[in-house]
Design a protein around this motif. Structure first.
Motif, PDB file in Angstrom:
ATOM      1  N   ILE A 197     -16.238 148.764  22.234  1.00 47.45           N
ATOM      2  CA  ILE A 197     -14.890 149.014  21.735  1.00 47.45           C
ATOM      3  C   ILE A 197     -14.714 149.019  20.513  1.00 47.45           C
ATOM      4  CG2 ILE A 197     -12.607 147.404  22.279  1.00 47.45           C
ATOM      5  CD1 ILE A 197     -13.991 148.107  24.742  1.00 47.45           C
ATOM      6  N   HIS A 198     -13.648 150.110  20.054  1.00 47.35           N
ATOM      7  CA  HIS A 198     -13.208 150.474  18.765  1.00 47.35           C
ATOM      8  C   HIS A 198     -11.964 149.500  18.506  1.00 47.35           C
ATOM      9  CE1 HIS A 198     -12.473 152.680  15.088  1.00 47.35           C
ATOM     10  NE2 HIS A 198     -11.261 152.965  15.793  1.00 47.35           N
ATOM     11  N   ALA A 199     -11.278 149.553  19.671  1.00 43.53           N
ATOM     12  CA  ALA A 199      -9.728 149.110  19.387  1.00 43.53           C
ATOM     13  C   ALA A 199      -9.348 148.879  20.698  1.00 43.53           C
ATOM     14  CB  ALA A 199      -8.906 149.867  18.400  1.00 43.53           C
ATOM     15  N   ALA A 200      -8.295 147.907  20.863  1.00 38.10           N
ATOM     16  CA  ALA A 200      -7.694 147.475  22.101  1.00 38.10           C
ATOM     17  C   ALA A 200      -6.009 147.283  21.870  1.00 38.10           C
ATOM     18  CB  ALA A 200      -8.327 146.590  22.854  1.00 38.10           C
ATOM     19  N   ASN A 201      -5.479 147.447  22.802  1.00 40.34           N
ATOM     20  CA  ASN A 201      -4.012 146.876  22.662  1.00 40.34           C
ATOM     21  C   ASN A 201      -3.782 145.551  23.093  1.00 40.34           C
ATOM     22  OD1 ASN A 201      -4.234 147.063  25.374  1.00 40.34           O
ATOM     23  ND2 ASN A 201      -2.789 148.309  25.880  1.00 40.34           N
ATOM     24  N   ARG A 202      -2.527 145.177  22.999  1.00 34.85           N
ATOM     25  CA  ARG A 202      -2.219 143.650  22.928  1.00 34.85           C
ATOM     26  C   ARG A 202      -2.910 143.245  24.394  1.00 34.85           C
ATOM     27  NH1 ARG A 202       1.698 145.510  19.890  1.00 34.85           N
ATOM     28  NH2 ARG A 202       2.196 144.510  17.821  1.00 34.85           N
TER      29      ARG A 202
END
Length: 536
Positions: A62-67
């Motif tokens: 995972i590089h980034a995720a939304n809320r």
């Protein structure tokens, strides 16, 4: 203009305290993806759990995720397989760190509306110097409110802070309230004491060591290691850590303003770009060559107007169906000759599939260097007669590839076999390492110095005769010696000096030989002789 003179005894005007604005875009990658998809925050595809992933040797991470994704347990750095075990329905998209960095550069340039210069704080923050400009917005609180509103209007989640140093502003924007101000006369150590040690921008292994030592807050560092004796104890533990991110004392001093922290401003660059929007899509190669020639002429005029020459050119072809075809060439020397540019691209367009037609053609110089008119005219005349070395190298690299052609470059070393290195022909010139005052060097150096047998009157005297490749040569003239010491930072302690001689034999042939070592230097037995070059 009237000059004003201060009365005797008056103190000079005080320098305004430095103020740094830190803007942390904590959802930069997700916000950029959401903007590209046209989704409002919390609506459409952004409402469901989503993660941006990066392929690694051990699988997707995972590089980034939304809320919504973070709420289900999708944390940055976690394996995708582990996250799917918690949330099987999470949607994934590929991440684009390079695109995020380029987007952050545009944000940094846009953020100069609040100060004279801005700097990147990669990977997701921007620093702006707002010294002595807050009054233009009605105070620092209103400046933060204006910045917050403008970021939100652009669809970017942001946390903001203003402080006297970049380190303090970064710490407050990441671990303080959503909008924080540290006044110049505030006690920074006391105000930031409750922040975690991660606010010092340290590497992960250093944070782990500090936590094991029981140092979890900035106040723990300032209270225990504020005195010289305490600092010495922590300095001994991290004495081999020279990088600021690996030394908590350096980061703490930067945060408190005891040690300056250099920042590199982001400067806008005007990239020469020309394009043609065609009235009718084209499919035939002859028409594409005509458009390319016109674009090359436009690019030459654009480069000439700025006094530059292109070193890298990118040609983009937009097809009717939306596909974009990109071709790139790099040049051995800066040029703005349209015929040369068109000729290089002509060899890269043989495999272009126009599909239903090409409707837009764009030429961009992504790398340009200063180029005087006289130099351009000289190269153009040389190419017209087929003698331009740069044009020859360009044609070779286009046909064989950039890694197939190499060129020699000077290297700062007095040792002859190390005074030259090879690099790719299109690579930029290495930075100057200072001019070396060499003696005359032979035109031809052997690949490796060959050992010879020398007859001399005394061990440290001139050579009288030598044997090389089975033949004996009588020495009639000698010039030298030129003494070259070994490079102590590369050689062992027992490396010997070299004494070079330019000699001529009885047949008029000239050689470059050297004696390795001198009698009594304590670094071996009798000196050895070698032949290294042939003189003109």
């Amino acid at each position: 203009m009237t000059d004003t003179v201060s009365p005797p005894g008056a103190s000079p005007p005080a320098t305004p305290p430095r103020r740094i604005l830190s803007a942390w875009l904590h959802q930069l990658a997700v916000d950029r993806w959401r903007l590209s998809e046209g989704c409002a925050p919390g609506e459409g595809a952004d409402a469901a759990p989503l993660a941006l992933i990066t392929d690694t040797a051990h699988g997707p991470r995972i590089h980034a995720a939304n809320r919504a994704g973070i709420a289900t347990g999708a944390q940055a750095g976690a394996m995708l397989a582990d996250v799917r075990a918690l949330c099987p329905d999470i949607a994934v998209r590929p991440s684009d760190p390079a695109g995020d960095l380029k987007f952050l550069e545009h944000i940094a340039l846009w953020a100069r509306r609040w100060g004279p210069w801005s700097a990147l704080d990669a990977p997701d923050a921007v620093l702006v110097d707002v010294t002595a400009v807050a009054h233009l917005f009605g105070g620092e609180a209103k400046l933060l409110a204006d910045a917050h509103d403008r970021f939100i209007r652009r669809g970017l989640a942001v946390r903001l802070a203003i402080a006297p140093t970049a380190g303090a502003a970064w710490a407050l924007s990441h671990y303080g309230p959503e909008r924080a101000i540290l006044a110049p006369d505030d006690d920074a150590a006391a105000r930031l004491a409750d922040l975690p040690v991660a606010a010092l921008r340290l590497d992960g292994d250093v944070l782990l060591v500090l936590r094991r030592l029981g140092l979890k807050r900035l106040g723990d560092l300032t209270e225990r290691f504020g005195e010289p004796r305490g600092r010495d104890a922590l300095q001994r533990r991290f004495r081999n850590r020279k990088s600021p991110a690996a030394n908590p004392l350096i980061r703490l001093d930067q945060l408190l303003g005891c040690v300056p922290e250099p920042l590199l401003p982001v400067l806008p660059q005007q990239v020469p770009l020309v394009q043609r929007r065609l009235m009718e899509p084209i499919r035939h190669r002859s028409l594409l060559d005509t458009v390319l020639g016109d674009l090359a002429a436009d690019m030459a005029r654009a480069l000439e107007g700025s006094g530059q020459g292109a070193r890298r050119l990118e040609l983009g072809l937009w097809r009717v169906d939306g596909e974009v075809i990109v071709r790139q060439v790099e040049l051995a020397a800066a040029t703005r000759d349209p015929a040369h540019i068109a000729q290089l691209f002509a060899e890269r367009l043989d495999d272009v599939d126009a599909g239903f037609g090409i409707e837009t053609v764009r030429l961009r110089a992504s790398w340009a260097e200063p180029l005087a008119l006289m130099q351009r005219d000289f190269e153009a005349a040389a190419e017209a007669h087929g003698t331009s070395l740069a044009a020859f190298v360009d044609r070779l690299t286009v046909r064989l590839g950039p890694k197939a052609v190499r060129r020699p470059v000077l290297h700062a070393s007095h040792v002859p076999e190390r005074a030259q290195r090879w690099q790719e022909a299109l690579a930029p010139e290495p930075p100057s390492q200072g001019e070396l005052a060499f003696h005359a060097r032979p035109l031809k150096l052997l690949d490796r110095a060959e050992r010879i047998a020398v007859l001399y009157a005394t061990p440290d005297g001139y050579p009288k005769a030598f044997r090389w490749r089975g033949a004996v040569h009588e020495v009639v003239r000698v010039e030298g010696p030129e003494r070259i010491a070994p490079e102590w930072w590369r050689e062992r302690g027992g490396a010997r000096l070299r004494d070079y001689y330019r000699i001529e034999d009885d047949a008029g042939r000239r050689y470059w030989i050297y004696r390795q070592g001198i009698i009594g230097d304590g670094r071996g037995g009798m000196p050895d002789w070698y032949l290294q070059g042939l003189c003109a």
